[in-house]
Design a protein around this motif. Structure first.
Motif, PDB file in Angstrom:
ATOM      1  N   GLY A  49       0.774  -1.154  -0.029  1.00  0.00           N
ATOM      2  CA  GLY A  49       0.017  -0.078  -0.041  1.00  0.00           C
ATOM      3  C   GLY A  49       0.963   1.225   0.010  1.00  0.00           C
ATOM      4  O   GLY A  49       2.041   1.173   0.090  1.00  0.00           O
ATOM      5  N   HIS A  50       0.195   2.430  -0.135  1.00  0.00           N
ATOM      6  CA  HIS A  50       0.874   3.701  -0.052  1.00  0.00           C
ATOM      7  C   HIS A  50       0.222   4.664   0.536  1.00  0.00           C
ATOM      8  O   HIS A  50      -1.282   4.640   0.536  1.00  0.00           O
ATOM      9  CB  HIS A  50       1.630   3.939  -1.513  1.00  0.00           C
ATOM     10  N   ILE A  51       0.762   5.856   0.884  1.00  0.00           N
ATOM     11  CA  ILE A  51       0.062   6.966   1.647  1.00  0.00           C
ATOM     12  C   ILE A  51       0.479   8.258   0.752  1.00  0.00           C
ATOM     13  O   ILE A  51       1.737   8.390   0.732  1.00  0.00           O
ATOM     14  CB  ILE A  51       0.083   6.943   2.952  1.00  0.00           C
ATOM     15  N   ARG A  52      -0.288   9.131   0.381  1.00  0.00           N
ATOM     16  CA  ARG A  52       0.160  10.623  -0.063  1.00  0.00           C
ATOM     17  C   ARG A  52       0.646  11.017   0.957  1.00  0.00           C
ATOM     18  O   ARG A  52       0.207  11.440   2.020  1.00  0.00           O
ATOM     19  CB  ARG A  52      -0.843  11.253  -0.699  1.00  0.00           C
ATOM     20  N   TRP A  53       1.832  11.925   0.621  1.00  0.00           N
ATOM     21  CA  TRP A  53       2.307  12.687   1.915  1.00  0.00           C
ATOM     22  C   TRP A  53       1.677  13.982   2.304  1.00  0.00           C
ATOM     23  O   TRP A  53       1.656  14.244   3.566  1.00  0.00           O
ATOM     24  CB  TRP A  53       3.836  13.204   1.517  1.00  0.00           C
ATOM     25  N   SER A  54       1.051  14.287   1.233  1.00  0.00           N
ATOM     26  CA  SER A  54       0.341  15.491   1.593  1.00  0.00           C
ATOM     27  C   SER A  54      -1.192  15.011   1.393  1.00  0.00           C
ATOM     28  O   SER A  54      -1.607  14.789   0.191  1.00  0.00           O
ATOM     29  CB  SER A  54       0.533  16.667   0.460  1.00  0.00           C
ATOM     30  N   GLY A  55      -1.942  15.105   2.410  1.00  0.00           N
ATOM     31  CA  GLY A  55      -3.387  14.727   2.344  1.00  0.00           C
ATOM     32  C   GLY A  55      -3.600  13.409   3.075  1.00  0.00           C
ATOM     33  O   GLY A  55      -4.705  13.303   3.651  1.00  0.00           O
ATOM     34  N   GLY A  56      -2.816  12.622   3.027  1.00  0.00           N
ATOM     35  CA  GLY A  56      -2.932  11.009   3.485  1.00  0.00           C
ATOM     36  C   GLY A  56      -3.946  10.180   3.008  1.00  0.00           C
ATOM     37  O   GLY A  56      -4.269   9.245   3.441  1.00  0.00           O
ATOM     38  N   ILE A  57      -4.324  10.797   1.539  1.00  0.00           N
ATOM     39  CA  ILE A  57      -4.928   9.448   0.908  1.00  0.00           C
ATOM     40  C   ILE A  57      -4.199   8.109   0.870  1.00  0.00           C
ATOM     41  O   ILE A  57      -3.090   8.096   0.300  1.00  0.00           O
ATOM     42  CB  ILE A  57      -5.371   9.868  -0.351  1.00  0.00           C
ATOM     43  N   THR A  58      -4.767   7.220   1.171  1.00  0.00           N
ATOM     44  CA  THR A  58      -4.226   5.872   1.226  1.00  0.00           C
ATOM     45  C   THR A  58      -4.560   4.848   0.047  1.00  0.00           C
ATOM     46  O   THR A  58      -5.810   4.969  -0.636  1.00  0.00           O
ATOM     47  CB  THR A  58      -4.209   4.905   2.372  1.00  0.00           C
ATOM     48  N   SER A  59      -3.793   3.729  -0.481  1.00  0.00           N
ATOM     49  CA  SER A  59      -4.395   2.784  -1.179  1.00  0.00           C
ATOM     50  C   SER A  59      -3.665   1.543  -0.706  1.00  0.00           C
ATOM     51  O   SER A  59      -2.634   1.489  -0.300  1.00  0.00           O
ATOM     52  CB  SER A  59      -3.708   3.137  -2.691  1.00  0.00           C
ATOM     53  N   ILE A  60      -4.602   0.592  -0.493  1.00  0.00           N
ATOM     54  CA  ILE A  60      -4.097  -0.793   0.016  1.00  0.00           C
ATOM     55  C   ILE A  60      -4.363  -1.981  -0.853  1.00  0.00           C
ATOM     56  O   ILE A  60      -5.395  -1.832  -1.545  1.00  0.00           O
ATOM     57  CB  ILE A  60      -4.824  -0.923   1.413  1.00  0.00           C
ATOM     58  N   SER A  61      -3.454  -2.533  -1.065  1.00  0.00           N
ATOM     59  CA  SER A  61      -3.473  -3.997  -1.817  1.00  0.00           C
ATOM     60  C   SER A  61      -4.811  -4.975  -1.350  1.00  0.00           C
ATOM     61  O   SER A  61      -5.164  -4.858  -0.060  1.00  0.00           O
ATOM     62  CB  SER A  61      -2.202  -4.775  -1.714  1.00  0.00           C
TER      63      SER A  61
END
Length: 119
Positions: A49-61
């Motif tokens: 997964g990842h997280i946007r450094w600005s804003g904090g939107i995440t994406s998870i496998s």
């Protein structure tokens, strides 16, 4: 240059939880995304997964969705991977990575931390 250091790995029983940390140091840390990856013995590296450094939107496998979450603390230049209801198949070395010159192209990698889940 950016350095990433993971911590928090260990041995846990199935059903247990671990929280991994990824601390960044070096020059000003301002990636677009920070990602978590894992690699089990004999298998290819897998995106977690990842997280946007600005804003904090995440994406998870999909393979860990509902069990793993990603969060961050910009003031501490840190990203976290909370892993709940761990399964033996989650056993792997977990890496954090940050992009640099191009979005989603991970330039900076940590050394990894081992997570082992016993049945």
């Amino acid at each position: 240059q950016v350095q990433l250091v993971e911590s928090g790995g260990g041995l846990v029983q199935a059903g247990g939880s671990l929280r991994l940390s990824c601390a960044a140091s070096g020059r000003t840390f301002s990636p677009y995304v920070v990602g978590w990856f894992r690699q089990a013995p004999g298998k290819e590296r897998e995106f977690v997964g990842h997280i946007r450094w600005s804003g904090g939107i995440t994406s998870i496998s999909d393979s860990v969705k509902g069990r793993f979450t990603i969060s961050k603390n910009n003031a501490k230049n840190s990203v976290y991977l909370q892993m709940n209801n761990l399964k033996p198949e989650d056993t792997a070395v977990y890496y954090c990575a940050a992009d640099g010159r191009k979005r989603y192209e991970y330039e900076y990698w940590g050394q990894g931390t081992q997570v082992s889940v016993s049945s």
